[in-house]
Design a protein around this motif. Structure first.
Motif, short mmCIF file in Angstrom:
data_model
loop_
_atom_site.label_atom_id
_atom_site.label_comp_id
_atom_site.label_asym_id
_atom_site.label_seq_id
_atom_site.Cartn_x
_atom_site.Cartn_y
_atom_site.Cartn_z
N THR A 211 -1.69 -1.96 14.64
CA THR A 211 -1.55 -2.59 15.95
C THR A 211 -2.60 -3.67 16.10
O THR A 211 -3.80 -3.41 15.91
N PHE B 80 -4.57 -5.95 18.51
CA PHE B 80 -4.96 -6.10 19.91
C PHE B 80 -6.44 -6.46 19.94
O PHE B 80 -7.05 -6.70 18.89
N VAL C 296 0.07 -6.70 20.75
CA VAL C 296 -0.04 -6.03 22.04
C VAL C 296 -0.46 -6.98 23.16
O VAL C 296 0.09 -6.94 24.25
#
Length: 481
Positions: A406, A408, A438
């Protein structure tokens, strides 16, 4: 079966009402207002939330967590400003529920819940120590021994009676037994009547006697917001705990609306603000209370005590109520959390301990907020560390990166470190089928990477983006190709 259920709820509600009275009087004294304001608040808040709330079996009343935050307001401006603050906090709670924000309680991690429960259990136990004092001094000699003996007798009845019979809730049996014992033997021990006289009149609706102006709003708004935040937090967390104990599901948004309406009614009729009370809820549940009737009976009995039964209720020895609350504290504390301290990740242990300590020494809102922040930072750290990329050369001499994880704000540095801009070939491809974008930090990281390759005279191509990632890039004015 229905008659048995009604009987259980009525007896549980009666037991809870006995426990509500000293707590509400004590909290009113903490807030430096007339004890009747605490009892009026308990009546309205308990009754209305029981009738219309989203969690049958939960007991609400004039709570200490909300009383603490308004002491300065009462000292500086008086009780009428408190009533206006209760009104405004009720409106905020109602709006919170109508906006369906009750679901936010799902974001509270389980370690925070454990810390909340443990902290409140300790607070409940420590609060009982005040009853071992008189005029600010600890009681001594025979008075102390008698108090300790009655407390021990109460606790013994609560623990032993369920093994013999379940016809009557053990807490109710203990309170009545110790009360009758002290009355007929004329034992010199403190009673509810020594705390305060609870006889009063029927509450009458009326607006607080204050100037309704912008200046007044500036005074009460900060307190109202804090009261609403503390009340909603304690209510929603207690609702979660009640869900676990009863193995059923409540409706948090409906509970928030009902709690707001109850506080508005309380403020209009001269009562303190309030919310769910974990100690009284535990008493109700352990006494067999599961339906709305238990809360209705508890609230209704408070009014009867005020109007008609004050001479009787004032005879109840404080030792009996202290003993019951000590048992509640013991049963509320999540002892299982101690056994798992060496088996769960260190960060979860930190959250449990931190929330417990902060709840004891500050207040619930600060404790839960700190717990959520610690848990969120740990979550971000762990996810940032999990991001990695696989790289290999293609047959045409280009290089393909396949990042996993992910992307972010916390993982951008880890992401950028996966690429060897200086030594990569002229054409580089990033395959994002296993990468999630994200936030804007993810877009900024990708833009930074593209700028690095451009400055190096190389071409970067991004493929296999999800539709959501494509939308994020499009909004940022960046093409995927």
């Amino acid at each position: 079966m229905k008659i048995a259920r009604l009987r259980a709820d009525i007896l549980a509600g009666l037991t809870s009402s006995f426990a509500l009275v000293p707590e509400c009087i004590a909290f009113a004294l903490v807030a430096q207002v007339n004890p009747l304001m605490g009892l009026y608040g308990a009546f309205f808040i308990c009754l209305i939330t029981a009738l219309f709330g989203g969690r049958p079996g939960m007991i609400s009343g004039a709570a200490g967590s909300m009383a603490v935050v308004i002491v300065a307001l009462v000292v500086q401006h008086g009780a009428q400003y408190l009533l206006a603050t209760v009104l405004l906090s009720g409106l905020i709670m109602t709006a919170f529920g109508l906006l369906r924000l009750g679901k936010l309680v799902r974001m509270v991690p389980h370690p925070v819940m454990l810390g909340f429960v443990n902290g409140l259990a300790i607070v409940i136990a420590l609060a009982q120590l005040e009853h071992f004092q008189h005029d600010g001094r600890w009681i001594e000699g025979n008075a102390l021994y008698l108090m300790l003996g009655l407390v021990a007798l109460t606790m013994a009845i609560v623990y032993i009676l369920p093994r013999l019979t379940k016809v009557i809730p053990p807490a109710l049996a203990a309170i009545l037994s110790v009360g009758l014992l002290t009355y007929f033997l004329h034992l010199p021990t403190h009673t509810l009547g020594d705390m305060a006289k609870i006889a009063g009149n029927m509450p009458v609706p009326a607006l607080p006697q204050i100037p309704w102006s912008l200046e007044t709003l500036k005074i009460i708004l900060p307190y109202a917001v804090l009261m609403a935040m503390v009340g909603l937090l304690e209510t929603l967390l207690t609702l979660n705990l009640t869900d676990e104990i009863t193995e059923s599901r409540g409706h948090p948004d409906r509970e928030c609306v009902a709690l707001g309406a109850a506080n508005i009614a309380s403020g209009m009729c001269g009562g303190m603000g309030g919310c769910a009370m974990i100690g009284q809820t535990m008493i109700n549940l352990s006494s067999g209370g599961r339906g709305r009737l238990s809360g209705i009976v508890a609230g209704g009995m408070i009014l009867l005590y005020i109007l008609f039964l004050s001479p009787l209720i004032e005879l109840i020895p404080l030792a009996a109520l202290v003993g019951v609350m000590f048992v509640v504290a013991q049963q509320t504390f999540a002892w299982a959390s101690l056994r798992v301290l060496g088996k769960v990740p260190l960060n979860d242990v930190l959250v449990i301990v931190a929330v417990t300590i902060i709840t004891v020494f500050t207040d619930l809102a600060v404790a839960v907020s700190c717990g959520i922040v610690i848990a969120a930072l740990n979550f971000a750290w762990q996810h940032a560390r999990d991001l990695h990329a696989e790289a290999h050369l293609e047959a045409d001499g280009s290089k393909r990166y396949v990042p996993w994880g992910t992307l972010f704000f916390a993982s951008t540095t880890q992401f950028l470190n996966q690429f060897d801009t200086a030594n990569d070939p002229e054409h580089v491809t990033i395959d994002c089928r296993h990468l999630s974008f994200v936030d804007y930090s993810a877009i900024a990281a990708l833009m930074t990477l593209r700028e690095r390759y451009t400055k190096a005279g190389k071409h970067l191509r991004v493929v296999h983006l999800s539709e959501r990632c494509k939308q994020l890039l499009k909004r940022a004015g960046m093409q995927a190709g």
